[in-house]
Design a protein around this motif. Sequence first.
Motif, PDB file in Angstrom:
ATOM      1  N   PHE A   1       0.841  -1.189   0.000  1.00 40.79           N
ATOM      2  CA  PHE A   1       0.000   0.000   0.000  1.00 40.79           C
ATOM      3  C   PHE A   1       0.880   1.244   0.000  1.00 40.79           C
ATOM      4  N   ILE A   2       0.354   2.321  -0.577  1.00 43.48           N
ATOM      5  CA  ILE A   2       1.078   3.588  -0.670  1.00 43.48           C
ATOM      6  C   ILE A   2       0.104   4.721  -0.381  1.00 43.48           C
TER       7      ILE A   2
ATOM      8  N   GLU B   1       1.486   9.497  -3.521  1.00 41.64           N
ATOM      9  CA  GLU B   1       2.455   8.683  -4.275  1.00 41.64           C
ATOM     10  C   GLU B   1       1.797   8.077  -5.507  1.00 41.64           C
ATOM     11  N   GLU B   2       0.568   7.608  -5.354  1.00 41.45           N
ATOM     12  CA  GLU B   2      -0.146   7.021  -6.491  1.00 41.45           C
ATOM     13  C   GLU B   2      -0.330   8.051  -7.602  1.00 41.45           C
ATOM     14  N   LEU B   3      -0.604   9.305  -7.219  1.00 42.55           N
ATOM     15  CA  LEU B   3      -0.796  10.355  -8.219  1.00 42.55           C
ATOM     16  C   LEU B   3       0.494  10.674  -8.966  1.00 42.55           C
ATOM     17  N   THR B   4       1.632  10.377  -8.341  1.00 33.63           N
ATOM     18  CA  THR B   4       2.908  10.537  -9.040  1.00 33.63           C
ATOM     19  C   THR B   4       2.965   9.604 -10.237  1.00 33.63           C
TER      20      THR B   4
ATOM     21  N   THR C   1      -3.815   3.977  -0.114  1.00 38.88           N
ATOM     22  CA  THR C   1      -4.456   3.356  -1.264  1.00 38.88           C
ATOM     23  C   THR C   1      -3.553   2.227  -1.740  1.00 38.88           C
ATOM     24  N   ILE C   2      -3.927   1.560  -2.820  1.00 36.40           N
ATOM     25  CA  ILE C   2      -3.126   0.458  -3.339  1.00 36.40           C
ATOM     26  C   ILE C   2      -2.416   0.883  -4.617  1.00 36.40           C
ATOM     27  N   PRO C   3      -1.223   0.361  -4.872  1.00 35.04           N
ATOM     28  CA  PRO C   3      -0.485   0.745  -6.083  1.00 35.04           C
ATOM     29  C   PRO C   3      -1.282   0.458  -7.357  1.00 35.04           C
ATOM     30  N   PHE C   4      -1.180   1.364  -8.325  1.00 38.00           N
ATOM     31  CA  PHE C   4      -1.828   1.231  -9.634  1.00 38.00           C
ATOM     32  C   PHE C   4      -3.353   1.226  -9.528  1.00 38.00           C
TER      33      PHE C   4
END
Length: 252
Positions: free
Chosen positions: A108-109, A113-116, A148-151
């Motif tokens: 999880f991130i 970070e996900e928006l990056t 949230t979760i990656p991707f």
Amino acid sequence: MLSVEAFSLNIMIAALAPLLGAFTLLFLFIFEKRIDLLEKQKREIALERELQTALYNQLNQEIQPHFFFNTLNSILSLARLDRKTELIRSIETLSKLLKFKYLTNSTFITINEELTYVNYYLEIQKIRFRDRLHYEFSIDPNVTQAVTIPFFIQTFVENAFKHSFEKYSGEAFLKTIIEKKSEEVHITVWNNSLESLEELTGERGLGLENITKRLNLVFPNGNTSVQLINSDNGTSVIAIFPFVLISEMKGR
């Protein structure tokens, strides 16, 4: 000579001693069984966590190849069109994305970070689609450090290109809204395509099923949902999951 009272007491002790012994043995037996049961449950919980981790990693790997394949396809199209300056920029952006990806190896991130990831992807697509592509973000500053979760958002954005913008000509509009409502995170990714029900429930639906499974693994006791909505002005994906700060998640 023993008195009647003493004799009666001895008789009572003699009669009760076997019963007390039996009850003691029964108690020890039950206690031992309880310890064994707790140890078994502990092993089962540990095994379940390992299985969930393995399942999560497997589901996560299903997403990543699609993303990299589509990104490389975008870069390849620039090479075929001999758009060298844009090609170099897109390769540099992909390099940044890959570096960020492999430095972040977690189940999880944060949303930030996900928006990056998403911004790197959109930068590549902007090079490819030029003035045809328009996108915007509306982000509640309170959710940037939420888990949230990656991707996750990336998959919704990628679906808009794969199932809409790449298939149909014309202006491509994409809007992402991320907000906190009560104790939940609400994410809406909208695009201006008008897809049929069959398109929404096909391959695209399988990707969203993957997302739902991954959310359930990260938030097993929370309310999670992912919905596809087709309306007169476009197509939206709406996701809801518990609001949990990254600091709280790491402390669990």
